[in-house]
Design an enzyme around this catalytic site. Sequence first.
Site, PDB file in Angstrom:
ATOM      1  N   TYR A  27     -13.789  -7.128  -5.073  1.00 47.03           N
ATOM      2  CA  TYR A  27     -14.793  -6.687  -4.364  1.00 47.03           C
ATOM      3  C   TYR A  27     -16.212  -6.486  -4.910  1.00 47.03           C
ATOM      4  CZ  TYR A  27     -11.262  -5.814  -0.582  1.00 47.03           C
ATOM      5  OH  TYR A  27     -10.263  -5.723   0.384  1.00 47.03           O
ATOM      6  N   GLY A  58      -5.617 -15.558  -6.206  1.00 49.56           N
ATOM      7  CA  GLY A  58      -6.030 -16.107  -7.034  1.00 49.56           C
ATOM      8  C   GLY A  58      -6.589 -17.634  -6.909  1.00 49.56           C
ATOM      9  N   GLY A  94      -8.849 -15.173  -0.334  1.00 48.09           N
ATOM     10  CA  GLY A  94      -9.337 -13.741   0.143  1.00 48.09           C
ATOM     11  C   GLY A  94     -10.887 -14.100   0.178  1.00 48.09           C
ATOM     12  N   ASN A 133      -6.404   1.156  -5.879  1.00 50.94           N
ATOM     13  CA  ASN A 133      -6.070  -0.494  -5.838  1.00 50.94           C
ATOM     14  C   ASN A 133      -7.314  -1.161  -6.855  1.00 50.94           C
ATOM     15  OD1 ASN A 133      -5.573  -3.084  -5.406  1.00 50.94           O
ATOM     16  ND2 ASN A 133      -5.575  -2.749  -3.271  1.00 50.94           N
ATOM     17  N   GLU A 137       0.869  -1.293   0.131  1.00 51.16           N
ATOM     18  CA  GLU A 137      -0.058  -0.086   0.001  1.00 51.16           C
ATOM     19  C   GLU A 137       0.727   1.300  -0.155  1.00 51.16           C
ATOM     20  OE1 GLU A 137      -3.054  -0.400   3.053  1.00 51.16           O
ATOM     21  OE2 GLU A 137      -4.060  -1.967   1.927  1.00 51.16           O
ATOM     22  N   GLY A 186      -8.519 -18.449  -4.054  1.00 50.23           N
ATOM     23  CA  GLY A 186      -9.578 -18.294  -3.536  1.00 50.23           C
ATOM     24  C   GLY A 186      -9.507 -18.129  -1.940  1.00 50.23           C
TER      25      GLY A 186
END
Length: 169
Positions: free
Chosen positions: A131, A93, A97, A124, A24, A95
Amino acid sequence: MIRAATSSDVAEIRAMIRELAAYERAAEQARASEEQLHDALFGEHPAASVLIAQDENTSETVGYALWFPRFSTWTGTRGMHLEDLYVRPHARGAGHGKALLAALAAICRRKGYERFEWWVLAWNEPTIEFYRSLGVELLDEWTVCRLSGEPLTHLAAEAPAVVNQLSAS
């Protein structure tokens, strides 16, 4: 696999916090020590909770989600604030998250929380698209406010005497 963090995870959680801060573009702001994190997560009065994502084949820790309850005066109910969601780059990628978010959503439902909220950096785009794919509502009309450092100290010095008496207890 998603599981609740234990005190033995603190060093790994701190490492991932620093990795997230670097991603970040704010590595210098990630100053929490292992001792501070241990107290905040596992001390007498925990301030937050953590879920850990582990690779099912290797048992490697590949991500975490740190959250705490919040309260809405409008709904009169508690909700969940997700402070950090991080999956290490090599594990994205797969799964993890989505599994962390699903586990947090299940905690919300079990506890009767009406809201599950967090912030995402405007630049981002990959995360924002992720999301959106989950049906997350982006609240563009709200702006995050932060008071810290010298401005916080300056404003605190202007507090009425009664506030200073209340905060001493």
